[in-house]
Design a protein around this motif. Structure first.
Motif, PDB file in Angstrom:
ATOM      1  N   GLY A 145      50.372  42.978  58.826  1.00 54.25           N
ATOM      2  CA  GLY A 145      51.492  43.215  59.724  1.00 54.25           C
ATOM      3  C   GLY A 145      52.692  42.305  59.501  1.00 54.25           C
ATOM      4  N   GLN A 146      53.202  41.746  60.626  1.00 52.78           N
ATOM      5  CA  GLN A 146      54.404  40.928  60.587  1.00 52.78           C
ATOM      6  C   GLN A 146      54.211  39.601  59.860  1.00 52.78           C
ATOM      7  OE1 GLN A 146      55.527  39.530  64.485  1.00 52.78           O
ATOM      8  NE2 GLN A 146      53.365  39.260  65.156  1.00 52.78           N
ATOM      9  N   TYR A 147      52.942  39.218  59.599  1.00 53.34           N
ATOM     10  CA  TYR A 147      52.668  37.936  58.975  1.00 53.34           C
ATOM     11  C   TYR A 147      52.633  38.032  57.440  1.00 53.34           C
ATOM     12  CZ  TYR A 147      51.153  36.869  63.750  1.00 53.34           C
ATOM     13  OH  TYR A 147      51.106  36.710  65.094  1.00 53.34           O
ATOM     14  N   SER A 148      52.805  39.256  56.938  1.00 50.72           N
ATOM     15  CA  SER A 148      52.639  39.431  55.487  1.00 50.72           C
ATOM     16  C   SER A 148      53.615  38.593  54.680  1.00 50.72           C
ATOM     17  CB  SER A 148      52.796  40.909  55.120  1.00 50.72           C
ATOM     18  OG  SER A 148      54.075  41.375  55.513  1.00 50.72           O
ATOM     19  N   ASN A 149      54.818  38.373  55.194  1.00 48.58           N
ATOM     20  CA  ASN A 149      55.832  37.587  54.470  1.00 48.58           C
ATOM     21  C   ASN A 149      56.141  36.228  55.146  1.00 48.58           C
ATOM     22  OD1 ASN A 149      56.204  39.691  52.542  1.00 48.58           O
ATOM     23  ND2 ASN A 149      57.616  40.740  53.958  1.00 48.58           N
ATOM     24  N   ARG A 150      55.355  35.894  56.159  1.00 51.81           N
ATOM     25  CA  ARG A 150      55.696  34.660  56.915  1.00 51.81           C
ATOM     26  C   ARG A 150      54.649  33.569  56.775  1.00 51.81           C
ATOM     27  NH1 ARG A 150      55.681  34.847  62.126  1.00 51.81           N
ATOM     28  NH2 ARG A 150      57.074  33.014  62.185  1.00 51.81           N
ATOM     29  N   VAL A 151      53.429  33.922  56.292  1.00 41.69           N
ATOM     30  CA  VAL A 151      52.375  32.921  56.201  1.00 41.69           C
ATOM     31  C   VAL A 151      51.808  32.901  54.788  1.00 41.69           C
ATOM     32  CG1 VAL A 151      51.759  33.148  58.633  1.00 41.69           C
ATOM     33  CG2 VAL A 151      50.603  34.562  56.921  1.00 41.69           C
ATOM     34  N   LYS A 152      51.088  31.796  54.473  1.00 49.02           N
ATOM     35  CA  LYS A 152      50.410  31.653  53.198  1.00 49.02           C
ATOM     36  C   LYS A 152      49.376  30.539  53.309  1.00 49.02           C
ATOM     37  CE  LYS A 152      53.788  28.433  51.212  1.00 49.02           C
ATOM     38  NZ  LYS A 152      54.667  28.175  50.068  1.00 49.02           N
ATOM     39  N   MET A 153      48.395  30.589  52.338  1.00 46.21           N
ATOM     40  CA  MET A 153      47.379  29.561  52.310  1.00 46.21           C
ATOM     41  C   MET A 153      47.934  28.304  51.638  1.00 46.21           C
ATOM     42  SD  MET A 153      45.019  31.115  53.892  1.00 46.21           S
ATOM     43  CE  MET A 153      43.683  29.961  53.733  1.00 46.21           C
ATOM     44  N   GLU A 154      47.496  27.170  52.132  1.00 46.94           N
ATOM     45  CA  GLU A 154      48.033  25.918  51.589  1.00 46.94           C
ATOM     46  C   GLU A 154      47.499  25.636  50.196  1.00 46.94           C
ATOM     47  OE1 GLU A 154      48.607  21.322  53.152  1.00 46.94           O
ATOM     48  OE2 GLU A 154      46.738  22.356  53.623  1.00 46.94           O
ATOM     49  N   SER A 155      46.198  25.911  49.958  1.00 52.86           N
ATOM     50  CA  SER A 155      45.562  25.555  48.687  1.00 52.86           C
ATOM     51  C   SER A 155      45.426  26.788  47.792  1.00 52.86           C
ATOM     52  CB  SER A 155      44.187  24.940  48.950  1.00 52.86           C
ATOM     53  OG  SER A 155      43.505  24.693  47.745  1.00 52.86           O
ATOM     54  N   LYS A 156      45.389  26.522  46.517  1.00 54.59           N
ATOM     55  CA  LYS A 156      45.149  27.606  45.571  1.00 54.59           C
ATOM     56  C   LYS A 156      43.688  28.067  45.604  1.00 54.59           C
ATOM     57  CE  LYS A 156      48.773  26.241  42.334  1.00 54.59           C
ATOM     58  NZ  LYS A 156      49.058  25.843  40.925  1.00 54.59           N
ATOM     59  N   ASP A 157      42.789  27.241  46.111  1.00 56.57           N
ATOM     60  CA  ASP A 157      41.381  27.591  46.262  1.00 56.57           C
ATOM     61  C   ASP A 157      41.065  27.637  47.748  1.00 56.57           C
ATOM     62  OD1 ASP A 157      38.730  28.065  46.037  1.00 56.57           O
ATOM     63  OD2 ASP A 157      38.221  26.100  45.158  1.00 56.57           O
ATOM     64  N   PRO A 158      41.331  28.716  48.426  1.00 57.86           N
ATOM     65  CA  PRO A 158      41.107  28.813  49.869  1.00 57.86           C
ATOM     66  C   PRO A 158      39.659  28.603  50.264  1.00 57.86           C
ATOM     67  CG  PRO A 158      42.451  30.628  49.095  1.00 57.86           C
ATOM     68  CD  PRO A 158      41.885  29.961  47.877  1.00 57.86           C
ATOM     69  N   MET A 159      38.685  28.797  49.321  1.00 57.15           N
ATOM     70  CA  MET A 159      37.305  28.587  49.674  1.00 57.15           C
ATOM     71  C   MET A 159      37.002  27.098  49.896  1.00 57.15           C
ATOM     72  SD  MET A 159      36.232  31.703  49.694  1.00 57.15           S
ATOM     73  CE  MET A 159      37.880  32.200  50.162  1.00 57.15           C
ATOM     74  N   ASP A 160      37.813  26.242  49.288  1.00 52.83           N
ATOM     75  CA  ASP A 160      37.616  24.797  49.455  1.00 52.83           C
ATOM     76  C   ASP A 160      38.465  24.251  50.604  1.00 52.83           C
ATOM     77  OD1 ASP A 160      36.785  22.190  48.930  1.00 52.83           O
ATOM     78  OD2 ASP A 160      38.489  21.836  47.622  1.00 52.83           O
ATOM     79  N   SER A 182      41.035  25.647  53.524  1.00 55.02           N
ATOM     80  CA  SER A 182      41.443  26.913  54.135  1.00 55.02           C
ATOM     81  C   SER A 182      42.624  26.749  55.093  1.00 55.02           C
ATOM     82  CB  SER A 182      40.260  27.528  54.884  1.00 55.02           C
ATOM     83  OG  SER A 182      39.146  27.687  54.035  1.00 55.02           O
ATOM     84  N   ALA A 183      43.460  25.707  54.949  1.00 55.01           N
ATOM     85  CA  ALA A 183      44.603  25.470  55.848  1.00 55.01           C
ATOM     86  C   ALA A 183      45.639  26.565  55.674  1.00 55.01           C
ATOM     87  CB  ALA A 183      45.231  24.121  55.566  1.00 55.01           C
ATOM     88  N   LEU A 184      46.311  26.941  56.824  1.00 53.85           N
ATOM     89  CA  LEU A 184      47.311  28.005  56.843  1.00 53.85           C
ATOM     90  C   LEU A 184      48.690  27.393  57.069  1.00 53.85           C
ATOM     91  CD1 LEU A 184      47.893  31.082  56.847  1.00 53.85           C
ATOM     92  CD2 LEU A 184      47.664  30.989  59.348  1.00 53.85           C
ATOM     93  N   LEU A 185      49.703  27.866  56.322  1.00 56.63           N
ATOM     94  CA  LEU A 185      51.079  27.372  56.436  1.00 56.63           C
ATOM     95  C   LEU A 185      51.980  28.462  56.989  1.00 56.63           C
ATOM     96  CD1 LEU A 185      51.602  25.400  53.085  1.00 56.63           C
ATOM     97  CD2 LEU A 185      51.074  24.487  55.362  1.00 56.63           C
ATOM     98  N   ILE A 186      52.877  28.026  57.957  1.00 59.02           N
ATOM     99  CA  ILE A 186      53.943  28.899  58.467  1.00 59.02           C
ATOM    100  C   ILE A 186      55.250  28.215  58.092  1.00 59.02           C
ATOM    101  CG2 ILE A 186      54.941  30.009  60.491  1.00 59.02           C
ATOM    102  CD1 ILE A 186      52.268  29.776  61.871  1.00 59.02           C
ATOM    103  N   PRO A 187      55.963  28.623  57.058  1.00 59.51           N
ATOM    104  CA  PRO A 187      57.172  27.914  56.588  1.00 59.51           C
ATOM    105  C   PRO A 187      58.258  27.803  57.656  1.00 59.51           C
ATOM    106  CG  PRO A 187      56.385  29.451  54.918  1.00 59.51           C
ATOM    107  CD  PRO A 187      55.593  29.744  56.167  1.00 59.51           C
ATOM    108  N   ILE A 188      58.541  28.874  58.368  1.00 61.92           N
ATOM    109  CA  ILE A 188      59.570  28.847  59.417  1.00 61.92           C
ATOM    110  C   ILE A 188      58.923  29.290  60.716  1.00 61.92           C
ATOM    111  CG2 ILE A 188      61.773  29.735  60.185  1.00 61.92           C
ATOM    112  CD1 ILE A 188      62.491  30.235  57.254  1.00 61.92           C
ATOM    113  N   THR A 189      58.755  28.323  61.601  1.00 56.93           N
ATOM    114  CA  THR A 189      58.059  28.603  62.857  1.00 56.93           C
ATOM    115  C   THR A 189      59.016  29.200  63.856  1.00 56.93           C
ATOM    116  OG1 THR A 189      56.644  26.680  62.411  1.00 56.93           O
ATOM    117  CG2 THR A 189      56.598  27.602  64.636  1.00 56.93           C
TER     118      THR A 189
END
Length: 578
Positions: A84-99, A101-108
């Motif tokens: 949904g609306q989060y498709s372009n607003r959020v991303k995972m912090e690490s390249k290995d999310p299995m290790d 799993s922190a979530l980043l919101i660039p513009i809150t």
């Protein structure tokens, strides 16, 4: 039944062991604060055991209606998928999310505030979760809206201040003005404040700042503002010359309109009609391009106009035939010169007088000190001399020579008495005041008044003749209250002559002298009268002499003094017996 119990025990032990494997966040629930328009990091870090593997990570947000809004899912094989609306607003912090799993919101955004869940799926241990409550603060957007006021208006709004934020900000005013404050609150964290007053000319330009308080700010935000009050001009005319006379050059009159806003139109008029020839007006300046004339005199008027009102002022220009300032300056110059000289002379004279006065005061003080020292010294000497004189000299105010003579006579008389008492064998001698004090035909006596004993034929003198002569002299002495003037005695030993007294009874020999004199005091003593003689004629003579001395003299301070008489006459001593 037993197997079911073992399953419950396994689940409890498993939950405890799993809880201990979450590194971040440490607890099952945590809170996080973020600011709007700033990046936000939602932590989620699970450390898997060596025998297990993380196969999927899912982030979701709990909505107000209780449902979940999926944000992103990451699978160890299929990769990650945003919804949904989060498709372009959020991303995972690490390249290995299995290790990690922190979530980043660039513009809150403000709408991002809520409860987020991090879901971890592992094999073969199962699923684990962490919940994070996110609070988003929005810094206030504020502004101040000043109002232009006019002097004379009624009580009204001077300025308004508004701000919106999350949480709602608080607004205050920083000013020295006296007025009323109204506060209001709006939707979505907005607030407003209003400052009202009665406008006056003196309030123009005063500080009226709005302060915005918010928990996201370290110190309040200040919105600077100054109060603006419009008022009509207050015109005035000035000139740099006070002495206006014919021929004065470069005269210029200046009109200051004042007011707020400043006067935008200034005009000049002259009571004589149009402005005189050679006089030009430029805004607030009226300049005379030539020397003054007598007919330039008159009333000049300045009219100042601004958006609020009009102000008029007048200046009376009087041109004199001659300059008062030049004449007055010359006279004042002489006055100043002479006044300065006179003032300097007076100051010098005052200084001289002060110095002389100071000198004399010091000198007088020094002399007074020396005089005091001398006085003390003289008093000391006088006391010492008085003590010595008390031991040797009488207080009688007679001369020292007279006192000395009294001592000599007293000594002679005493020695004469002692001689007559101790040497009865000299029946031919006479204890009399003869010799130098007696007549020439009297028997010779020594310097102490004792008869001289001669050898050979002198012993043949008749004792009877000597006794007769002695009695005659004593009787003559007793009959007379004073000694003969030819006796040669000092004045202090000459007894006062007793005047005939018709009063009945015996005269007191110690009566005080008429006109003052010395009289025996308690410390003085009168010569005691010896008892009547019972022996031969020589003792009788001594008794008569002692009785005479007792009746006419008294002994004081080692001196023989005559007793005072009421009618005594003091006789001056003669320098030489004739």
């Amino acid at each position: 039944m037993l197997n079911g119990r073992w399953d419950v025990v396994r689940l409890v032990v498993f939950a405890v062991s799993v809880t201990a494997k979450f590194i971040e966040p440490s607890g099952p629930r945590s809170s996080l604060l973020s600011m709007a328009d700033a990046p936000t990091r939602l932590p989620c870090y699970y450390q898997a055991e060596s025998h297990e593997k993380v196969v999927q990570v899912t982030w979701s947000k709990l909505l107000k209606n209780g449902t979940k809004d999926h944000i992103i899912t990451v699978h160890f094989v299929d990769g990650h998928t945003a919804f949904g609306q989060y498709s372009n607003r959020v991303k995972m912090e690490s390249k290995d999310p299995m290790d990690n799993s922190a979530l980043l919101i660039p513009i809150t955004r403000q709408s991002d505030e809520g409860v987020y869940t991090c879901h971890i799926a592992t094999y073969p241990l199962g699923n684990f979760e962490r919940k994070i409550t996110l609070t988003v603060w929005k810094l206030p957007l504020s502004s101040v809206y000043p109002e232009v006021m006019v002097e004379g208006q009624s009580f009204r709004l001077a300025a308004a201040c508004r701000a919106a934020g999350h949480p709602r900000p608080r607004l205050t005013w920083d000013t020295d003005l006296t007025g009323r404050v109204d506060e209001r609150e709006g939707d979505e964290g907005s607030a407003s404040t209003y400052f009202l007053l009665h406008p006056l000319r003196s309030m123009n330009g005063k500080r009226l700042d709005c302060l915005v308080w918010h928990p996201g700010l370290e110190q309040p935000m200040r919105l600077k503002n100054t109060l603006e009050v419009h008022y009509p001009p207050d015109a005035s005319i000035t000139s740099k010359f006070d002495d206006l006379y014919v021929g004065l050059q470069d005269l210029e009159l200046t009109c200051v309109g004042g007011g707020n806003p400043a006067a935008d139109n200034i005009t000049w008029t002259w009571s004589g009609g149009d402005l005189p020839e050679g006089v030009t007006a430029s805004g607030g300046r009226l300049k005379f391009g030539r020397g003054l004339y007598l007919n330039d005199s008159g009333v000049y008027q300045c009219v100042a106009v601004n958006a609020v009102g009009v102000s008029k002022t007048e200046f009376l220009l009087t041109v004199a035939a001659k300059s008062r300032g030049i004449l007055i300056s010359a006279e004042n110059l002489y006055l100043i010169v002479f006044g300065s000289l006179a003032g300097a002379a007076v100051m010098v004279l005052i200084m001289i007088l002060l110095l002389v006065n100071r000198h004399h005061r010091r000198k007088n003080k020094r002399l007074e000190q020396e005089l005091n020292e001398k006085t003390i010294e003289i008093n000391s000497f006088s006391r010492q001399a008085s003590l010595r004189r008390l031991n040797s000299v009488s207080s009688d105010p007679r001369s020292e020579a007279e006192d000395y003579g009294m001592l000599r006579v007293d000594s002679r008389i005493k020695n004469s008495q002692i001689s007559m008492q101790e040497r009865p064998i000299y029946k031919g001698s006479q204890s009399t005041l003869g010799g130098r004090w007696g007549h020439a035909d009297v028997v010779d006596v020594d310097e102490l008044g004792r008869p001289v004993v001669w050898g050979n034929g002198r012993e043949s003198l008749r004792v009877a003749d000597l006794d007769a002569e002695r009695r005659r002299r004593v009787e003559s002495y007793v009959k007379s209250s004073n000694m003969s003037l030819d006796s040669g005695l000092p004045s202090s030993l000459v007894p006062l002559k007793v005047q005939p007294d018709n009063s009945i009874g015996a005269r007191n020999p110690k009566q005080e002298l008429v006109g003052g004199g010395d009289s025996p005091s308690e410390g003085d003593w009168v010569l005691p009268a010896p008892p009547p003689p019972e022996g031969p004629d020589d003792s009788n003579s001594v008794y008569q002499l002692s009785e005479a001395l007792t009746n006419h003299f008294y002994y004081s301070n080692g001196l023989l003094r005559p007793l005072p008489h009421s009618k005594a006459i003091l006789l001056q001593p003669q320098s030489q017996v004739i």
